[in-house]
Design an enzyme around this catalytic site. Structure first.
Site, PDB file in Angstrom:
ATOM      1  N   ASN A 134      -4.660   9.771  -1.735  1.00  0.00           N
ATOM      2  CA  ASN A 134      -4.493   8.869  -2.862  1.00  0.00           C
ATOM      3  C   ASN A 134      -5.138   7.529  -2.533  1.00  0.00           C
ATOM      4  O   ASN A 134      -4.701   6.871  -1.589  1.00  0.00           O
ATOM      5  CB  ASN A 134      -3.001   8.676  -3.155  1.00  0.00           C
ATOM      6  N   ASP A 161       0.814  -1.219   0.000  1.00  0.00           N
ATOM      7  CA  ASP A 161       0.000   0.000   0.000  1.00  0.00           C
ATOM      8  C   ASP A 161       0.851   1.274   0.000  1.00  0.00           C
ATOM      9  O   ASP A 161       1.829   1.384   0.722  1.00  0.00           O
ATOM     10  CB  ASP A 161      -0.927   0.038   1.212  1.00  0.00           C
ATOM     11  N   ASP A 194      -8.012   4.315   5.941  1.00  0.00           N
ATOM     12  CA  ASP A 194      -6.737   4.732   5.334  1.00  0.00           C
ATOM     13  C   ASP A 194      -6.134   5.878   6.167  1.00  0.00           C
ATOM     14  O   ASP A 194      -5.589   6.838   5.617  1.00  0.00           O
ATOM     15  CB  ASP A 194      -6.924   5.149   3.870  1.00  0.00           C
TER      16      ASP A 194
END
Lengths: 424, 308
Positions: A278, A152, A305
């Site tokens: 992002n 990631d 996230d």
């Protein structure tokens, strides 16, 4: 030994199909009793005043920055933010310094998390050094407790590496978690490609960057019968691809971040770097598609996230600012405000997306609210309106676009590992 | 006399028509001053202007500096090559340090879109955007607009086409916003790879065929091709670009009408425009430069004397 009697709560357990008004007595790490009008002389009584008790929430996508960037966050501060947000478990992405690409770093994360009220699980890197060139020792990582594999922050683009990694992860019965991005298409982009990027003159990130990689990955997943999880899905195209793959019976899951079902790229107009992440904020159609995907089960999980950055790092020119926002302490409020109040999801649905499904994807033990089961609980209020104040966050960082926003619903705290964290 | 709506000039997006008219009308006054033997007025005496240039520019900086000196302001030049930026200082720290020296107006150029707005929201000085990334370059668009108005008198119904790399052009964006506000019909022309996404939704016509574009146009604004950046990336070769999009006498002769020709400079002769056209009677390329000083005097004057 800790002992608490939680009174005046409504218990919701989607797995057990439970929705009932009962008291819960916990002793240390175990649910001792569930019943009406319980009393226990040696237990501290906690009046939850009508709030919900649910299985502990799990955020399967956080960045706790330790080791390497502890000025942004560390495992203790990240866990405190998680607890404040109602999460009893998180899975840490491996883009630390050094990265979690070998057993010793995974064990380091467990060591740092020991004794915390929040369970912190490491996700192992897919490739050594997250360089995308050769796969990390995935068997050893799993033995050290890795709950999935991901590079990631970077995609796996080498198709040979992708195939090998998918085969390895599937062999280990763990998900390969892809950050779907095409580096050539992405090239220096700062925001979603749309009329807004055209007007602002910011370098655009085409939705093709996500759609093309997801479409390709699903072909690979089908071919090797892999176990694939799409991180931070943001486009309607990716949702369509995942929906079709699920219909074909592929072992595919995906997550959506609260900012991707809340904000659109219109928010970038002020050049505030707290809306730079992002994948980027997309269009109103994509926001709608994320909600549809959550409702029809295409999207399995809500994951934040959570990506902390120091103020001085974020407060720069938009194109130079790092990607990412924090999310642990606003996730539940945003979920209630955007999904529950607008009838996209019921509360049991929401608990599935925030607890049951992410735990299932990461192969964590299933939680049940029943006598004799592990006491791993979240305390949630779906009615209180509050104003987000970043200064109150437990996270070390403040990079949120939601400061000052009015939300409905907030976490009151958690009970896990024999520890009660109650903020309100 | 009326004044501008905003205390900064960050761009022409959402700038009201009366503000643009005010700047253009004031420019006529300053053009008259530029024709005097002594080209200096005391308008901004005692005010300090810093030219904060984080990106190389000679002509825009000189144009601003002349405008500032002719208004009798004190001028300080800051350029990235001589600054502490290379030592790792953040933009905000740099700006706050300069501001601590008591500066009234900051004229700023930077390679990052939005950076001028970013600083204007965090500092107390008044900001004039001298170009921020591919975002806006409002004084260039204003000088283009006055150069047009001098010839056509009006923008109403005027067909203006901007030719070149629209996607990466701040000049194009500011011209599009300003010209649309003033009532012109705006088109762009270039290879599809140079047209930014969804641009037509702004009400801009898009041509990929240069002859169709010229047929549409009363005025063309020919953008400079960034030789170092674009060849090979956005189009195959300069030769092909010139043959397909270059403004040549031969091409113009087939139209049966005269176009007004602008170019923001510096010109790549023989690439986006042929010398015969650039130096020809329809070109206002040099008047644009003169107008540039006057427009910047007008903007500095209106911003510097604007009451809070």
């Amino acid at each position: 030994m800790a002992s608490y009697l939680f009174k005046h709560a409504r218990i919701i357990d989607p797995v057990a199909g439970l929705d009932t008004q009962k008291d819960i007595l916990v002793v240390d790490t175990v649910i001792e009793r569930i019943g009406e009008g319980l009393s226990a002389s040696d237990a501290e009584v906690i009046d939850l005043k009508g709030a919900f008790i649910t299985p502990g929430l799990c955020d399967m996508h956080v960045h706790f920055r330790e080791p390497g960037q502890e000025h942004k966050e560390d495992i203790a501060s990240g866990a405190a933010a998680a607890a404040a947000g109602g999460f009893t478990a998180v899975a840490c992405m491996p883009n630390t310094d050094p990265p979690i690409d070998n057993a010793s770093v995974a064990l380091f994360v467990y060591g740092k998390a020991k004794g915390l009220p929040v369970d912190v699980y490491p996700i192992g890197a897919i490739t050594k050094g997250r360089k995308g060139e050769s796969i990390a020792p995935m068997i050893e990582l799993r033995e050290a407790g890795a709950v999935g594999f991901s590079d990631d922050g970077s995609p796996v683009t080498n198709t040979r590496v992708l195939r090998t990694a998918l085969e390895y992860a599937s062999m280990l019965d763990l998900p390969l978690i892809q950050h779907a991005e095409d580096p050539q298409l992405f090239a220096g982009g700062a925001m979603n490609e749309s009329l807004v990027s055209t007007e602002l003159g910011l370098p655009p990130i085409s939705r093709l960057s996500e759609d093309a990689v997801v479409t390709r990955d699903l072909l690979f997943t089908e071919y090797v019968n892999g176990c694939y999880h799409l991180a931070h899905m943001s486009t309607s195209g990716a949702a369509d691809a995942v929906r079709a793959a699920k219909a074909r019976g592929l072992r595919v899951s995906c997550e959506v971040a609260p900012h991707h079902f809340t904000l659109t790229d219109e928010a970038v107009r002020g050049f505030d770097s707290n809306v730079k992440m992002n994948p980027p904020l997309r269009t109103a159609d994509d926001v709608q598609a994320m909600k549809e995907a959550l409702r029809d089960g295409t999207a399995d999980a809500i994951a934040t996230d959570h990506a902390p950055h120091a103020g001085f790092e974020k407060e720069v020119e938009f194109v130079y600012a790092p990607f990412g926002i924090i999310g642990l302490e606003t996730a539940f409020g945003l979920s209630v405000t955007e999904l529950l109040l607008d009838d996209w999801l019921t509360l049991p649905d929401l608990i599935e997306k925030l607890s049951t499904n992410p735990r299932r994807i990461l192969r964590l033990p299933e939680l049940r609210i029943a006598e004799g089961e592990t006491a791993n609980l979240s305390f949630l209020d779906t009615e209180t309106q509050w104003i987000v104040d970043a200064a109150q966050f437990r996270s070390k960082s403040r990079n949120t676009p939601f400061h000052g926003r009015q939300l409905t619903g907030r976490a009151l705290g958690i009970y896990n590992n024999g520890q009660l964290i109650l903020h309100r | 006399m009326s004044s501008l709506t905003n205390s900064h000039l960050l761009g022409l997006h959402n700038v009201p028509k009366q503000d643009i008219e005010l700047i253009l009308d004031s420019t006529d006054t300053f053009l008259e001053i530029l024709d005097r033997p002594i080209k200096k007025v005391p308008t901004l005496q005692g005010q300090t202007v810093v030219n904060l240039f984080f990106e190389n520019s000679t002509r825009t900086r000189i144009s601003f500096e002349l405008a500032e000196r002719r208004l009798s302001s004190d001028v300080v030049n800051f350029s990235a090559s001589t600054s502490s930026v290379k030592k790792g200082e953040t933009l905000l720290d740099t700006a706050r340090n300069i501001e601590a020296m008591k500066v009234d107006i900051v004229v700023m150029r930077h390679s990052a879109a939005g950076s001028v707005q970013f600083l204007s929201e965090r500092c107390t000085s008044r900001f004039i955007n001298a170009g921020d990334g591919a975002h806006e370059h409002p004084t260039q668009a204003l000088l283009d607009m006055i150069s047009i108005r001098q010839k056509t008198k009006t923008f109403d119904g005027l067909n203006v086409c901007i030719i070149g790399d629209i996607a990466h052009s701040r000049v194009a964006r500011s011209n599009i916003y300003g010209l649309l506000t003033m009532g012109a019909n705006v088109a762009v022309c270039g290879p599809a790879s140079m047209i930014p996404y969804d641009l037509e939704r702004l009400g801009v016509r898009i041509f990929t065929d240069i002859d169709e574009a010229l047929h549409f146009s009363d005025v063309i604004n020919v953008l400079r091709i960034q030789l170092e950046r674009d060849a090979g990336a956005n189009f195959p070769s300069l030769r092909e670009y010139h043959n397909s999009y270059g403004i040549t006498r031969r091409r113009l002769d087939t139209l049966g009408k005269e176009l007004l020709i602008l170019h923001p400079g510096p010109i790549n002769r023989g690439v986006e425009i042929e010398s015969e056209v650039a130096d020809g009677p329809s070109s206002v390329i040099l008047p644009q430069v003169t107008n540039g000083v006057a427009i910047r005097m007008a903007v500095l004057y209106l911003i510097g004397t604007r009451a809070e």
